[in-house]
Design a protein around this motif. Structure first.
Motif, PDB file in Angstrom:
ATOM      1  N   ASP A 106      13.608   9.947  11.529  1.00 48.21           N
ATOM      2  CA  ASP A 106      12.274   9.645  11.013  1.00 48.21           C
ATOM      3  C   ASP A 106      12.298   8.212  10.481  1.00 48.21           C
ATOM      4  O   ASP A 106      12.881   7.931   9.436  1.00 48.21           O
ATOM      5  N   GLU A 107      11.665   7.313  11.219  1.00 47.87           N
ATOM      6  CA  GLU A 107      11.592   5.894  10.845  1.00 47.87           C
ATOM      7  C   GLU A 107      10.153   5.504  10.523  1.00 47.87           C
ATOM      8  O   GLU A 107       9.778   4.332  10.655  1.00 47.87           O
ATOM      9  N   VAL A 108       9.355   6.478  10.096  1.00 49.36           N
ATOM     10  CA  VAL A 108       7.947   6.210   9.815  1.00 49.36           C
ATOM     11  C   VAL A 108       7.804   5.111   8.771  1.00 49.36           C
ATOM     12  O   VAL A 108       6.976   4.210   8.911  1.00 49.36           O
ATOM     13  N   MET A 109       8.610   5.154   7.729  1.00 48.59           N
ATOM     14  CA  MET A 109       8.537   4.128   6.693  1.00 48.59           C
ATOM     15  C   MET A 109       9.590   3.043   6.877  1.00 48.59           C
ATOM     16  O   MET A 109       9.336   1.870   6.614  1.00 48.59           O
ATOM     17  N   ALA A 110      10.769   3.405   7.347  1.00 47.55           N
ATOM     18  CA  ALA A 110      11.875   2.440   7.430  1.00 47.55           C
ATOM     19  C   ALA A 110      11.800   1.556   8.663  1.00 47.55           C
ATOM     20  O   ALA A 110      12.456   0.511   8.709  1.00 47.55           O
ATOM     21  N   GLY A 111      11.022   1.943   9.666  1.00 49.29           N
ATOM     22  CA  GLY A 111      10.995   1.224  10.923  1.00 49.29           C
ATOM     23  C   GLY A 111      10.167  -0.050  10.897  1.00 49.29           C
ATOM     24  O   GLY A 111       9.471  -0.362   9.931  1.00 49.29           O
ATOM     25  N   PHE A 112      10.268  -0.796  11.971  1.00 50.92           N
ATOM     26  CA  PHE A 112       9.518  -2.026  12.198  1.00 50.92           C
ATOM     27  C   PHE A 112       9.713  -3.055  11.082  1.00 50.92           C
ATOM     28  O   PHE A 112       8.762  -3.552  10.486  1.00 50.92           O
ATOM     29  N   GLY A 113      11.000  -3.328  10.845  1.00 54.63           N
ATOM     30  CA  GLY A 113      11.375  -4.474  10.031  1.00 54.63           C
ATOM     31  C   GLY A 113      11.560  -4.220   8.563  1.00 54.63           C
ATOM     32  O   GLY A 113      12.083  -5.084   7.857  1.00 54.63           O
ATOM     33  N   ARG A 114      11.161  -3.091   8.067  1.00 54.99           N
ATOM     34  CA  ARG A 114      11.192  -2.857   6.623  1.00 54.99           C
ATOM     35  C   ARG A 114      12.590  -3.054   6.041  1.00 54.99           C
ATOM     36  O   ARG A 114      12.736  -3.568   4.927  1.00 54.99           O
ATOM     37  N   THR A 115      13.636  -2.661   6.756  1.00 51.13           N
ATOM     38  CA  THR A 115      15.008  -2.773   6.241  1.00 51.13           C
ATOM     39  C   THR A 115      15.706  -4.048   6.693  1.00 51.13           C
ATOM     40  O   THR A 115      16.886  -4.229   6.410  1.00 51.13           O
ATOM     41  N   GLN A 137       0.836  -1.200   0.000  1.00 47.65           N
ATOM     42  CA  GLN A 137       0.000   0.000   0.000  1.00 47.65           C
ATOM     43  C   GLN A 137       0.875   1.257   0.000  1.00 47.65           C
ATOM     44  O   GLN A 137       1.473   1.568  -1.012  1.00 47.65           O
ATOM     45  N   LEU A 138       1.013   1.939   1.120  1.00 49.98           N
ATOM     46  CA  LEU A 138       1.953   3.054   1.208  1.00 49.98           C
ATOM     47  C   LEU A 138       3.149   2.629   2.054  1.00 49.98           C
ATOM     48  O   LEU A 138       3.597   3.341   2.951  1.00 49.98           O
ATOM     49  N   VAL A 139       3.652   1.443   1.742  1.00 45.41           N
ATOM     50  CA  VAL A 139       4.782   0.840   2.452  1.00 45.41           C
ATOM     51  C   VAL A 139       4.466   0.785   3.950  1.00 45.41           C
ATOM     52  O   VAL A 139       5.269   1.164   4.793  1.00 45.41           O
ATOM     53  N   ASN A 140       3.271   0.300   4.256  1.00 46.39           N
ATOM     54  CA  ASN A 140       2.874   0.192   5.662  1.00 46.39           C
ATOM     55  C   ASN A 140       2.327  -1.174   6.046  1.00 46.39           C
ATOM     56  O   ASN A 140       2.389  -1.538   7.222  1.00 46.39           O
ATOM     57  N   THR A 141       1.800  -1.944   5.097  1.00 41.53           N
ATOM     58  CA  THR A 141       1.286  -3.266   5.459  1.00 41.53           C
ATOM     59  C   THR A 141       2.456  -4.251   5.548  1.00 41.53           C
ATOM     60  O   THR A 141       2.601  -5.166   4.737  1.00 41.53           O
ATOM     61  N   ASN A 142       3.291  -4.040   6.551  1.00 42.60           N
ATOM     62  CA  ASN A 142       4.526  -4.814   6.670  1.00 42.60           C
ATOM     63  C   ASN A 142       4.278  -6.293   6.895  1.00 42.60           C
ATOM     64  O   ASN A 142       5.130  -7.117   6.559  1.00 42.60           O
ATOM     65  N   ILE A 143       3.144  -6.668   7.474  1.00 45.79           N
ATOM     66  CA  ILE A 143       2.857  -8.086   7.679  1.00 45.79           C
ATOM     67  C   ILE A 143       1.766  -8.569   6.728  1.00 45.79           C
ATOM     68  O   ILE A 143       1.165  -9.618   6.932  1.00 45.79           O
ATOM     69  N   GLY A 144       1.520  -7.794   5.659  1.00 46.22           N
ATOM     70  CA  GLY A 144       0.503  -8.176   4.693  1.00 46.22           C
ATOM     71  C   GLY A 144      -0.895  -7.835   5.177  1.00 46.22           C
ATOM     72  O   GLY A 144      -1.096  -7.280   6.253  1.00 46.22           O
ATOM     73  N   HIS A 145      -1.866  -8.193   4.356  1.00 42.30           N
ATOM     74  CA  HIS A 145      -3.260  -7.857   4.630  1.00 42.30           C
ATOM     75  C   HIS A 145      -3.948  -8.940   5.452  1.00 42.30           C
ATOM     76  O   HIS A 145      -3.730 -10.136   5.240  1.00 42.30           O
ATOM     77  N   LEU A 195      -7.710   0.315  20.224  1.00 39.69           N
ATOM     78  CA  LEU A 195      -7.757  -0.562  19.053  1.00 39.69           C
ATOM     79  C   LEU A 195      -6.432  -0.526  18.286  1.00 39.69           C
ATOM     80  O   LEU A 195      -5.926  -1.560  17.837  1.00 39.69           O
ATOM     81  N   ALA A 196      -5.865   0.670  18.141  1.00 41.54           N
ATOM     82  CA  ALA A 196      -4.601   0.801  17.422  1.00 41.54           C
ATOM     83  C   ALA A 196      -3.466   0.128  18.184  1.00 41.54           C
ATOM     84  O   ALA A 196      -2.618  -0.550  17.589  1.00 41.54           O
ATOM     85  N   CYS A 197      -3.454   0.306  19.497  1.00 46.39           N
ATOM     86  CA  CYS A 197      -2.372  -0.275  20.294  1.00 46.39           C
ATOM     87  C   CYS A 197      -2.500  -1.794  20.386  1.00 46.39           C
ATOM     88  O   CYS A 197      -1.489  -2.511  20.399  1.00 46.39           O
ATOM     89  N   ALA A 198      -3.728  -2.298  20.459  1.00 52.36           N
ATOM     90  CA  ALA A 198      -3.917  -3.753  20.437  1.00 52.36           C
ATOM     91  C   ALA A 198      -3.399  -4.332  19.123  1.00 52.36           C
ATOM     92  O   ALA A 198      -2.777  -5.408  19.092  1.00 52.36           O
ATOM     93  N   ALA A 199      -3.631  -3.605  18.028  1.00 58.77           N
ATOM     94  CA  ALA A 199      -3.100  -4.046  16.734  1.00 58.77           C
ATOM     95  C   ALA A 199      -1.578  -4.017  16.734  1.00 58.77           C
ATOM     96  O   ALA A 199      -0.925  -4.893  16.145  1.00 58.77           O
ATOM     97  N   ALA A 200      -0.981  -3.007  17.385  1.00 57.90           N
ATOM     98  CA  ALA A 200       0.482  -2.931  17.463  1.00 57.90           C
ATOM     99  C   ALA A 200       1.052  -4.093  18.261  1.00 57.90           C
ATOM    100  O   ALA A 200       2.052  -4.707  17.864  1.00 57.90           O
ATOM    101  N   VAL A 201       0.431  -4.405  19.391  1.00 60.02           N
ATOM    102  CA  VAL A 201       0.895  -5.534  20.203  1.00 60.02           C
ATOM    103  C   VAL A 201       0.863  -6.819  19.381  1.00 60.02           C
ATOM    104  O   VAL A 201       1.835  -7.597  19.364  1.00 60.02           O
ATOM    105  N   ALA A 202      -0.233  -7.060  18.695  1.00 61.94           N
ATOM    106  CA  ALA A 202      -0.364  -8.280  17.897  1.00 61.94           C
ATOM    107  C   ALA A 202       0.608  -8.293  16.724  1.00 61.94           C
ATOM    108  O   ALA A 202       1.173  -9.343  16.382  1.00 61.94           O
ATOM    109  N   THR A 203       0.821  -7.128  16.109  1.00 61.35           N
ATOM    110  CA  THR A 203       1.740  -7.055  14.969  1.00 61.35           C
ATOM    111  C   THR A 203       3.179  -7.335  15.392  1.00 61.35           C
ATOM    112  O   THR A 203       3.882  -8.134  14.762  1.00 61.35           O
ATOM    113  N   ILE A 204       3.626  -6.662  16.440  1.00 59.48           N
ATOM    114  CA  ILE A 204       4.999  -6.858  16.906  1.00 59.48           C
ATOM    115  C   ILE A 204       5.204  -8.302  17.348  1.00 59.48           C
ATOM    116  O   ILE A 204       6.244  -8.927  17.068  1.00 59.48           O
ATOM    117  N   THR A 205       4.202  -8.865  18.025  1.00 63.24           N
ATOM    118  CA  THR A 205       4.298 -10.259  18.462  1.00 63.24           C
ATOM    119  C   THR A 205       4.372 -11.203  17.271  1.00 63.24           C
ATOM    120  O   THR A 205       5.184 -12.143  17.248  1.00 63.24           O
TER     121      THR A 205
END
Length: 471
Positions: free
Chosen positions: A273-282, A80-88, A340-350
């Motif tokens: 600024d790690e908005v796009m590069a952060g959370f595993g992208r690199t 998408q906008l380089v944000n669905t790091n774990i897919g849909h 809701l957003a933070c619960a999604a973050a917990v699940a995503t990072i896990t």
């Protein structure tokens, strides 16, 4: 630790039928057509002239795939906008959002909620150094706005240094900090922003002939800028660790460490600024980890929860935190740390941790994406440069390798680039394109065979670009 190849995948990942006929029915297509009619009647789209814009309708998504309004299945090589790091529609994250909605949909940010507390713990466990505190925002632009506000209050200074060829968001201050053409129509000198030339080896602003020269000359230029603007006036320097939409050009060796040294020398807050590069992208939790650099503030969003619910934030060092221990921070958001957003973050990072997605992103870059793109560059004269790491790559297209004349002008597109993009879509691939570049940015857990499918489609699309080479 599992790899993507044996992690949990929906059946759509590996389905050989790319037509979408097996998944999308007539009712979904009709609903998509109705949605398109309503969109064109009532929705005002960002970054677009509204009249000629012809948006694609998406009726379904799963893993690394989306289905358009005609039922066609497209490999989402844009994330998408380089944000669905774990897919849909990752099932663990969807379930976490559902569970949180059943327990506590929302609560004001002045109250503690367990989803936000756990998300902050997981994030700060992964940030470098003493960045042990998190201010949550709704996205990346306001994360950058608040980081700059913190830096100004912490230092008592006003000016902010930012690189050209950068993007930091679309809100008022963030778009002025931005160093690409999206700033032009919104450029106000009153915002106190000073832009400098970045280290960019392919199109060096310093006539460098090597990465070592680029690092030395770019750092000398930066120190000159600091001196000429007055170090005592500069609150912050904000820099995308690896610029995203500006071109995915990783800093040459020694550059990021040099920036850190200069900011420390002059008492300037360094915002990564790690908005796009952060959370595993690199291929690392944060891109700064590649260069063992610890900034004063890190801004993040996008990949922190794969964009499933809007969320961003600022990771804050102890020193800046102490500024506000007994002094109120004059800023906040109604939805800061939304459950809701933070619960999604917990699940995503896990999920990223449990399924080995960070290591997988690094492997995909080193073993498949990088070697394949470099081999393509040898065969396609339209490829001026290939660069990247992890699942974060750019293919820069040119008409002439010697002059580096781009296939589309800086700040715009071209009929030639539009043909390349159309060729990719015809091959069943949804690309990320900007100016004269195609970005190869699949989800971090995309199966190898799907990455290879996308790269093969790009290889064929580059035949179109080759037709416009003039050298």
């Amino acid at each position: 630790m599992t790899t993507t190849a044996d992690s949990q995948l929906t059946e759509s990942h590996l389905d050989a039928d790319r037509s979408g006929a097996d998944r999308i029915d007539a009712q979904q297509i009709e609903a998509g057509r109705r949605a398109h009619e309503l969109d064109r009647a009532h929705v005002f789209h960002s970054w677009q002239a509204q009249g000629p814009f012809a948006p694609m309708t998406i009726v379904d998504a799963a893993g690394p795939y989306v289905w358009d309004g005609e039922g066609r299945k497209l490999l989402d090589m844009s994330s998408q906008l380089v944000n669905t790091n774990i897919g849909h529609q990752h099932p663990a994250v969807v379930a976490a959002i559902q569970e949180q909605a059943g327990k506590l949909c929302t609560i004001a940010p002045q109250h503690v909620n367990d989803a936000r507390s756990e998300a902050a713990r997981l994030i700060t466990e992964r940030t470098p150094g003493d960045l042990d505190h998190v201010f949550f925002t709704n996205g990346g632009a306001d994360a950058n706005e608040h980081a700059i506000r913190m830096a100004r209050l912490h230092t008592g200074r006003t000016k902010v240094l930012s690189a050209y060829r950068s993007y930091h968001g679309g809100t008022q201050l963030a778009v002025n900090v931005t160093g690409d053409p999206r700033r032009f129509a919104n450029d106000y000198s009153a915002e106190g922003i000073v832009h400098f030339m970045p280290a960019y080896p392919y199109r060096s602003y310093f006539n460098s002939t090597s990465e070592a020269e680029e690092t030395q000359r770019a750092l000398a230029h930066l120190e000159d800028m600091i001196t000429l603007e007055g170090p005592g006036n500069i609150a912050a320097l904000i820099l995308e660790t690896v610029p995203g939409t500006a071109g995915i050009y990783a800093p040459p060796a020694g550059y990021l460490a040099g920036v850190r040294e200069l900011t420390a020398k002059y008492g300037i807050v360094f915002i990564a600024d790690e908005v796009m590069a952060g959370f595993g992208r690199t291929g690392r939790w944060f891109a700064v980890d590649h260069w063992d650099v610890t900034p004063d503030l890190i801004t993040f969003a996008k990949g922190v929860n794969s964009g499933y619910v809007p969320l961003g934030g600022v990771a804050i060092s102890d020193a800046i935190f102490e500024t506000f221990r007994d002094r109120a921070y004059p800023g906040g958001l109604t939805y800061s740390g939304h459950p809701l957003a933070c619960a999604a973050a917990v699940a995503t990072i896990t999920a990223m941790e449990d399924e080995g997605m960070i290591a997988n992103a690094e492997r995909l870059g080193e073993d498949i994406i990088g070697p394949t793109l470099r081999e393509m560059a040898q065969r396609h004269p339209s490829v001026g440069d290939v660069r990247g790491l992890g699942c974060f790559w750019a293919v820069e297209l040119v008409k002439d390798r010697t002059t580096k004349e781009p296939l589309a002008a800086y700040g715009g597109s071209s009929p030639e680039m539009n043909e390349v993009i159309a060729a990719l879509k015809a091959e069943g691939v949804l690309p990320f394109a900007n100016f004269n570049r195609i970005h190869v940015v699949p989800p971090l857990n995309t199966p190898d065979e799907d990455v290879r499918f996308g790269l093969a489609a790009l290889d064929r699309a580059l035949d179109v670009a080759d037709r416009y080479v003039t050298e």
